[in-house]
Design a protein around this motif. Sequence first.
Motif, PDB file in Angstrom:
ATOM      1  N   ASN A  90       1.919   4.442   5.337  1.00 29.65           N
ATOM      2  CA  ASN A  90       1.670   4.882   4.092  1.00 29.65           C
ATOM      3  C   ASN A  90       0.129   5.314   3.861  1.00 29.65           C
ATOM      4  O   ASN A  90      -0.195   6.350   3.230  1.00 29.65           O
ATOM      5  CB  ASN A  90       1.849   3.933   2.894  1.00 29.65           C
ATOM      6  N   SER A  91      -0.775   4.674   4.482  1.00 27.36           N
ATOM      7  CA  SER A  91      -2.106   4.827   4.251  1.00 27.36           C
ATOM      8  C   SER A  91      -2.557   5.957   5.343  1.00 27.36           C
ATOM      9  O   SER A  91      -3.602   6.592   5.240  1.00 27.36           O
ATOM     10  CB  SER A  91      -2.962   3.717   4.658  1.00 27.36           C
ATOM     11  N   ASN A 125       0.745  -1.068   0.012  1.00 31.50           N
ATOM     12  CA  ASN A 125       0.046   0.158   0.028  1.00 31.50           C
ATOM     13  C   ASN A 125       0.771   1.272   0.087  1.00 31.50           C
ATOM     14  O   ASN A 125       0.957   2.071   0.829  1.00 31.50           O
ATOM     15  CB  ASN A 125      -0.809  -0.129   1.248  1.00 31.50           C
ATOM     16  N   ASP A 126       1.672   1.389  -1.044  1.00 28.30           N
ATOM     17  CA  ASP A 126       2.701   2.489  -1.230  1.00 28.30           C
ATOM     18  C   ASP A 126       2.200   3.921  -1.738  1.00 28.30           C
ATOM     19  O   ASP A 126       2.911   4.568  -1.896  1.00 28.30           O
ATOM     20  CB  ASP A 126       3.662   1.886  -2.139  1.00 28.30           C
ATOM     21  N   ASN A 127       1.107   3.651  -2.474  1.00 24.40           N
ATOM     22  CA  ASN A 127       0.271   4.918  -3.042  1.00 24.40           C
ATOM     23  C   ASN A 127      -1.144   4.945  -2.920  1.00 24.40           C
ATOM     24  O   ASN A 127      -1.679   3.999  -3.154  1.00 24.40           O
ATOM     25  CB  ASN A 127       0.747   4.893  -4.301  1.00 24.40           C
ATOM     26  N   ALA A 165      -4.629   0.296  -0.297  1.00 26.15           N
ATOM     27  CA  ALA A 165      -4.614  -0.728   0.430  1.00 26.15           C
ATOM     28  C   ALA A 165      -5.527  -1.376   0.006  1.00 26.15           C
ATOM     29  O   ALA A 165      -5.533  -2.984  -0.319  1.00 26.15           O
ATOM     30  CB  ALA A 165      -4.784  -0.518   1.982  1.00 26.15           C
ATOM     31  N   PHE A 166      -6.877  -1.108  -0.194  1.00 23.84           N
ATOM     32  CA  PHE A 166      -7.925  -1.785  -0.568  1.00 23.84           C
ATOM     33  C   PHE A 166      -8.152  -2.276  -2.082  1.00 23.84           C
ATOM     34  O   PHE A 166      -8.665  -3.486  -2.588  1.00 23.84           O
ATOM     35  CB  PHE A 166      -9.303  -1.107  -0.302  1.00 23.84           C
ATOM     36  N   PHE A 167      -7.528  -1.662  -3.101  1.00 19.12           N
ATOM     37  CA  PHE A 167      -6.871  -2.174  -4.300  1.00 19.12           C
ATOM     38  C   PHE A 167      -6.014  -3.261  -4.295  1.00 19.12           C
ATOM     39  O   PHE A 167      -6.284  -3.979  -4.888  1.00 19.12           O
ATOM     40  CB  PHE A 167      -6.606  -0.851  -5.205  1.00 19.12           C
ATOM     41  N   ILE A 168      -5.167  -3.126  -3.470  1.00 15.63           N
ATOM     42  CA  ILE A 168      -4.115  -4.241  -3.200  1.00 15.63           C
ATOM     43  C   ILE A 168      -4.572  -5.443  -2.934  1.00 15.63           C
ATOM     44  O   ILE A 168      -4.490  -6.415  -3.296  1.00 15.63           O
ATOM     45  CB  ILE A 168      -3.085  -3.701  -2.202  1.00 15.63           C
ATOM     46  N   GLU A 169      -5.613  -5.454  -1.880  1.00 13.90           N
ATOM     47  CA  GLU A 169      -6.362  -6.521  -1.333  1.00 13.90           C
ATOM     48  C   GLU A 169      -7.002  -7.267  -2.387  1.00 13.90           C
ATOM     49  O   GLU A 169      -7.083  -8.417  -2.470  1.00 13.90           O
ATOM     50  CB  GLU A 169      -7.269  -6.022  -0.142  1.00 13.90           C
TER      51      GLU A 169
END
Length: 312
Positions: free
Chosen positions: A228-229, A197-199, A205-209
């Motif tokens: 980062n969040s 979750n770097d951007n 983070a929820f897109f990464i999830e």
Amino acid sequence: MNRRHFLGTLSATLLLDGPVTTKLLPVANSQTPHVLFPTDPRARIAVSAWAFRSIIDAPLNDERDPKLAAMDMKDFAAHVRDKFNVVNIEPYNRYFRSLEPAYLDQFRNALEKSGTQAINIAADMDTSYFDADADTRAKSVTEAKKWIDVAVAVGSPSVRTSMSSVKNPPNLDLAAESLKPVADYAASKNVVVHLENDNLVAEDAFFIEKLVRKVNHPYVHALPDFGNSYGSGDPAFAARAVKALFPLAYAISHVKPTSTTSQGKEMQVDLAANFAAAKAANYKGYFSMEYEGKEEIHAATAKLIDQSLKLI
């Protein structure tokens, strides 16, 4: 475990001198990664090379402080062991002086000589898995494979790839399609791929999830970054973000005590809550110290290590 699996596992075990940390590298030709992580709290601590950018001399490092004595990144692990009694480092891809085999051999030899290890390579990439342009997505796949090869060369069991912001919004289907060949290649090399979750836009983070779940590959996992969040300026959002990622984490997470919003406001990270989220998810991997504030980096990192040891 059958005899063949046992012998393959045994041959992959690496016992390091210093703080007890026995690492079981992924077994060759396995469907899933098998890493026996250390349980001793200090053995689970790592130190990020990016955090020490002020003292690392590398052609692509434009943040080195010329007033400070600098070192090549291959000597960073010995420095970390000497200063912090920590044997794990997280190299940063843009601080490798060279990717030629001779230099990578020197890098790995320096780790072995100092009784240390690279537990993840943080690889920033200029392309994105979800770029609307197919050729650019292909470049992202090629770049990721390159860093997987570097991880093999220096003995790192994992690599964190990235997705740069592009003209089109994040696209889950395109990203998943691009990641699948990366995941298969990583599995063939026994290297785990992490997404952070770097951007707040390209790597929310929820897109990464969603992406990790959609790819659904044993060699693709999330990398929860504690701070980062917080760049959103919303502590509640940041807490939800870390809680969402830790059940998908595997080998690496980033520990920050503070984070800064785009407006320049410094946010205090709830370290205790983030470590609690890791415990709740039964996370067994490493915690990489990644201080990014204004304090002197050695003193700040030593303080962050002490805080982390009390909370692990």
